[in-house]
Design a protein around this motif. Sequence first.
Motif, short mmCIF file in Angstrom:
data_model
loop_
_atom_site.label_atom_id
_atom_site.label_comp_id
_atom_site.label_asym_id
_atom_site.label_seq_id
_atom_site.Cartn_x
_atom_site.Cartn_y
_atom_site.Cartn_z
N SER A 13 0.97 -1.13 -0.80
CA SER A 13 0.02 -0.12 0.01
C SER A 13 0.93 0.87 -0.19
O SER A 13 -0.10 2.68 -0.41
N LYS A 14 2.46 1.36 0.30
CA LYS A 14 2.84 2.39 1.01
C LYS A 14 3.32 2.88 -0.93
O LYS A 14 3.58 3.87 -1.26
N LYS A 15 3.68 2.04 -1.43
CA LYS A 15 4.33 2.18 -2.98
C LYS A 15 2.59 3.40 -3.78
O LYS A 15 3.39 3.80 -5.15
N TYR A 16 2.13 2.01 -3.61
CA TYR A 16 0.55 3.50 -4.02
C TYR A 16 -0.01 4.67 -3.94
O TYR A 16 -0.82 5.12 -4.17
N GLY A 17 0.78 4.64 -2.51
CA GLY A 17 0.55 6.29 -2.09
C GLY A 17 -0.91 5.70 -1.08
O GLY A 17 -2.00 6.88 -0.70
N ARG A 18 -0.73 4.28 -0.98
CA ARG A 18 -2.59 4.34 0.05
C ARG A 18 -3.72 4.56 -0.54
O ARG A 18 -5.09 4.45 0.00
N VAL A 19 -3.90 4.70 -2.49
CA VAL A 19 -5.24 5.06 -2.76
C VAL A 19 -5.95 3.22 -3.55
O VAL A 19 -6.94 3.98 -4.26
N VAL A 20 -4.95 2.79 -3.44
CA VAL A 20 -5.66 1.39 -3.78
C VAL A 20 -6.49 0.67 -2.45
O VAL A 20 -5.88 0.19 -1.19
N ILE A 21 -7.57 0.42 -2.64
CA ILE A 21 -8.49 -0.25 -2.14
C ILE A 21 -9.28 -1.32 -1.62
O ILE A 21 -9.57 -1.95 -3.77
N ASP A 22 -9.26 -2.16 -1.28
CA ASP A 22 -10.28 -3.58 -1.21
C ASP A 22 -11.42 -3.96 -1.36
O ASP A 22 -12.16 -2.76 -1.31
N PRO A 23 -11.45 -4.23 -2.36
CA PRO A 23 -13.00 -4.20 -2.99
C PRO A 23 -14.19 -4.73 -1.68
O PRO A 23 -15.20 -4.14 -2.14
N GLU A 24 -14.08 -5.84 -0.70
CA GLU A 24 -14.69 -5.49 0.03
C GLU A 24 -15.03 -4.37 0.45
O GLU A 24 -16.26 -3.66 1.18
N ARG A 25 -13.89 -4.13 0.75
CA ARG A 25 -14.46 -2.29 1.60
C ARG A 25 -15.11 -0.83 0.78
O ARG A 25 -15.75 -0.21 1.22
N PHE A 26 -14.88 -1.37 -0.37
CA PHE A 26 -15.52 -0.37 -1.54
C PHE A 26 -16.61 -0.59 -1.75
O PHE A 26 -17.58 0.55 -1.84
N GLU A 27 -17.20 -1.88 -1.16
CA GLU A 27 -18.62 -2.34 -1.32
C GLU A 27 -19.58 -1.90 0.56
O GLU A 27 -20.03 -1.11 0.00
N LYS A 28 -18.37 -1.97 1.41
CA LYS A 28 -19.26 -1.25 2.57
C LYS A 28 -19.67 0.25 2.49
O LYS A 28 -19.92 0.30 3.05
N GLN A 29 -18.24 0.79 1.96
CA GLN A 29 -18.45 2.13 1.37
C GLN A 29 -19.81 2.38 0.86
O GLN A 29 -19.97 3.18 1.20
N MET A 30 -19.43 2.22 -0.58
CA MET A 30 -21.33 2.05 -0.82
C MET A 30 -22.01 2.19 -0.09
O MET A 30 -23.33 2.41 0.17
N LEU A 31 -22.20 0.36 0.29
CA LEU A 31 -23.26 0.69 1.50
C LEU A 31 -23.86 1.91 2.19
O LEU A 31 -24.93 2.12 2.48
N TYR A 32 -22.52 2.26 2.85
CA TYR A 32 -22.71 3.08 4.19
C TYR A 32 -23.16 4.18 3.53
O TYR A 32 -24.47 4.82 4.20
N LEU A 33 -22.75 4.69 2.66
CA LEU A 33 -23.00 5.92 1.61
C LEU A 33 -24.49 5.75 1.17
O LEU A 33 -25.47 6.79 0.99
N LYS A 34 -24.96 4.79 0.79
CA LYS A 34 -26.63 4.34 0.08
C LYS A 34 -27.39 4.39 1.53
O LYS A 34 -28.43 5.00 1.45
N ALA A 35 -27.04 3.57 2.76
CA ALA A 35 -27.79 3.83 4.17
C ALA A 35 -27.97 4.91 5.11
O ALA A 35 -29.04 5.67 4.82
N ALA A 36 -26.58 6.14 4.83
CA ALA A 36 -26.65 7.37 4.77
C ALA A 36 -27.87 7.86 4.04
O ALA A 36 -27.47 9.89 4.53
N GLY A 37 -27.99 8.00 3.31
CA GLY A 37 -28.67 8.92 2.53
C GLY A 37 -28.76 9.64 1.17
O GLY A 37 -28.95 10.69 0.45
N TYR A 38 -26.80 9.29 1.21
CA TYR A 38 -26.17 9.77 -0.33
C TYR A 38 -27.26 9.13 -1.96
O TYR A 38 -27.41 8.18 -1.53
#
Length: 269
Positions: A13-38
């Motif tokens: 992750s350090k090599k890529y500046g911490r901008v590579v995201i785990d797919p499961e984390r991405f899905e959880k982020q989207m689920l959270y945003l959707k649930a939060a009304g975004y």
Amino acid sequence: MYHHLQKEGTFNSKKYGRVVIDPERFEKQMLYLKAAGYHTITLEQLRDFVLYNSPLPPKPIVITFDDGYLSNYIYAYPILKKLGMKAEINVIVSYIPDEVNHQKPGVYIPCFTWKQAKEMSDSGIIEIESHTYDLHKYMSNGFRKIPMVMGPVIINGHLETMAQYKKRLYTDFLRSREIIKEKIGKAPICLAYPFGAGNKISDAIAKKVGFEMAFGIQQGVNYYGDNIMKLKRITVTDTDTGQDIVNKINRLSRETEFLLPPLLCSQFP
């Protein structure tokens, strides 16, 4: 602002500046945003809001990806489709392979093909936009290395004149736009500047070839009346939760003097 998705523990992750995201984390982020009304909106909606104050749904966000990695097709596209959310991907056009031209030498993270890009575009889930044809790199201007969009650079041993620099941008921007239109069937309206290196010259040239808006990498939210060619985005890192993203939106919203509904633009520079 997203880039590449890859399973945690399979990369540095350090090599890529911490901008590579785990797919499961991405899905959880989207689920959270959707649930939060975004609500995810299109680039046309974003454009019309910034230029004309056109109405938007509550908590509007734009999910953006830069570069055009295959992981966007494998992971992000089905997740967004399942959740009924939208996104846009700014592709480095010269990096995109097809059935004849294989992956460009020197591109170490695989990119999706034009066939896959068209599938995503036709679905209405993903908008395919431009990250230039082939200007995603640094070159020397005789004093230091700069992003190729920023100004004249040394090419074939000679420093470009201002006229040559402008012609290079015009040729590249136009080529990226024409190829995307040919391959996808829809002309892109948005240019994401590599490394956020846009300027007044590049803005004018981008508009001349048909781009209506541009993303940089400055952190922030976007408001009615902002410069449509200097749209801000919020970087999502490999440790962010959905709540962390919301916290960033709220923090950056409070830093502005305006009291209008904020927009999140998520999208390696």
